[in-house]
Structures are given as C-alpha cells and as structure tokens.
Design an enzyme around this catalytic site. Structure first.
Site: not given
Ligand code: AG3
Length: 277
Positions: A160, A165, A65, A140, A158, A89, A34, A109
């Site tokens: 996108t 993805p 969060h 993945d 968490d 993050d 991305q 992640e």
C-alpha cells in the site's frame, strides 16, 4: 424516483480527488491493520479499497499486476523461486505462475482479511492463490524476508502507500534484507507511487535501492485509478539488466509485451531527473 447519486471518493491529497459513481457497497470492515471496503462502481467494476485508497479495480487491475511482475520475470533468465511481499489480493501471484519456470511462489501478506475478501469478491484476481506452487503466509513481510536469506530469484513488493502498515517497506533497512534474501543473481521490484504526486519518495527510494544493489532502474506504467494515473516501479538488480528482456514467455497478457517492457524504461525528462545522481 430519482437515481441515487452515490460516489466513492479517494482524496489523493488535500487538493485532488478521484470520484467514481457507485452502484453499491458490498463489504466494509475494520481489520486488525486497516479499513477494508469493497464497492461496485459503474465505470471500473468492483474496487478493493484499503484505508480509503484504491488498491485495485476489476477493469484496470491488469496493468499494475502485469507490469510489477512480468518486467522482472522477463529480466531474470530462469526465475524459480519468487516472493511477493503484500499483494494479498493475489493479482501478482496470478501473473507469476504464468511463468513455467516458477517452481514456488510465496505470498507474505500481513492482513489475512485482504486475502479472504479478494477470494470472495475478486475471484478472477485471487485465482492463482490455490495453485499448488503457491505458499500463502499470513505474516509480517519484513520479518519473512529477514528470516529467508539467499532463497529467492525474484522478490516483488506489492505494498500500500507509504503510510500505516507499509511504512517499513519503504526503508533502506528493508531493501538490505531484500538484497540478502535474494540469490547472487536475484532482483527485486517495488511499487513506488506517482512521479507527479510523490517525487521525494521516488528520489529517496531510488537512491537507497541504488546504494544497496548498485544497479537500480525506474520504469512506468499507466493505471487510470491510481493518483495521477502515472505509476512508477523501482527495480534493484544484482546482475541482470532489465533493458534486455528475455523473449515473451506467457502470451496471455493484456498490457505487457516485449516492446512495452523496453519502452517502460524510457523516462520523461522530469522523471529522469528524479533518479539522476
Ligand atoms: N498496491 C499499490 C496501490 C497504491 C495505490 N495508491 C493509492 N490509490 N493511493 C496495489 C495492490 C494491488 N495488488
């Protein structure tokens, strides 16, 4: 000389955008997965942006969060093993490790560059990633969940938005693997977008989660920099009822409290309609 008039714009749909005046762009790259940008704004501090969408900001990150993590972690009486899918993050991990019962928190992640950028530009968000209880896996998440049946007390997704993805993280098949990766009394929460902007997604996810878990719940929080500001989270639970939270455990929260936890499940009528079968 006139002040430079530079703006960051996220086009939330073809008729709606959010604009933030920027001081400077700190970082821009195309990762394997991305576009990743970090910009410094006047109003909200630094922004982490993936594919043009605001992921988090210095000033309002605490809302999302805290709410994606403390609601499920105060629903489970003794969460020991927790998995975060996405969340590179580190903000969700930072909140999870505030719970003393947690022995191990895994971060799965897919994009290692998000983790690195967060460590560099958002050290207060990424701070938990170096905790000895945290296992960071650049992998993945869908595969990770499939490969770890019966291991976790709580799983937090968490992701996108449901494009690029993250598409597979909004599929019924994935919720079934999440169910299988949980212990017999486990529960999970996924971020599920805005009830103003994305009603069909919420409806579909809720009915899929309900068909897999039998018990599904929707709750809300208010994130100023996300599309429309009203944000939803969907929980699937094998046993515990999130409307009966455990006593407040970590005390250093800015949004979450026992009263906010209970109130988050009170849905405005137009939202309740989305989840009524
Ligand atoms: N993940 C959910 C962000 C979705 C925001 N969508 C948007 N701006 N269109 C956030 C990651 C924070 N750890």
């Amino acid at each position: 000389m006139a002040k430079m008039d530079l703006w960051f714009t996220e086009y939330q749909n073809e008729n709606l955008s959010i604009g933030l005046r920027i001081k400077q762009t700190l970082h821009s790259e195309k990762t394997e997965f991305q576009d990743l940008d970090v910009v410094e704004t006047e109003q909200y501090g630094r922004l982490l942006v993936l594919d043009g969408c605001v992921m988090t900001t210095d000033k309002d990150e605490f809302v999302y969060h805290e709410m994606i993590s403390h609601v499920p972690l105060h629903t489970h009486p003794n969460p020991k093993r927790v998995l975060v899918v996405g969340g590179g993050d580190g903000g969700v991990i930072r909140e999870i490790i505030k719970h003393p019962s947690v022995e191990k928190a895994v971060l799965a992640e897919i994009d290692g560059r998000v983790i690195e950028a967060s460590k560099e530009y958002f050290p207060h968000i990424a701070s938990g990633l170096s905790d000895p209880r945290v296992d960071v896996q650049v992998t993945d998440g869908i595969k990770y969940v499939k490969d770890h049946p019966g291991e976790f007390d709580v799983i937090l997704v968490d992701s996108t938005d449901p494009i690029g993805p993250a598409v597979g993280l909004f599929a019924k098949e994935f919720y079934q693997s999440v169910y299988d990766a949980l212990k017999p009394d486990g529960l999970f929460v996924a971020q599920t977008e805005s009830p103003f902007a994305n009603q069909s997604l919420i409806k579909n996810v809720f009915s899929d989660v309900k068909s897999v878990f039998k018990q599904a719940y929707l709750y809300l929080a208010f994130v100023p920099t996300y599309p429309t500001g009203m944000w939803s989270f969907t929980m699937g639970s094998k046993q515990y009822d999130p409307r009966e939270p455990q006593a407040l455990r970590p005390k250093d929260t800015k949004y979450y409290s026992t009263a906010v936890h209970q109130a988050a499940f009170a849905l405005p009528r137009f939202v309740e309609e989305l989840v009524q079968s």
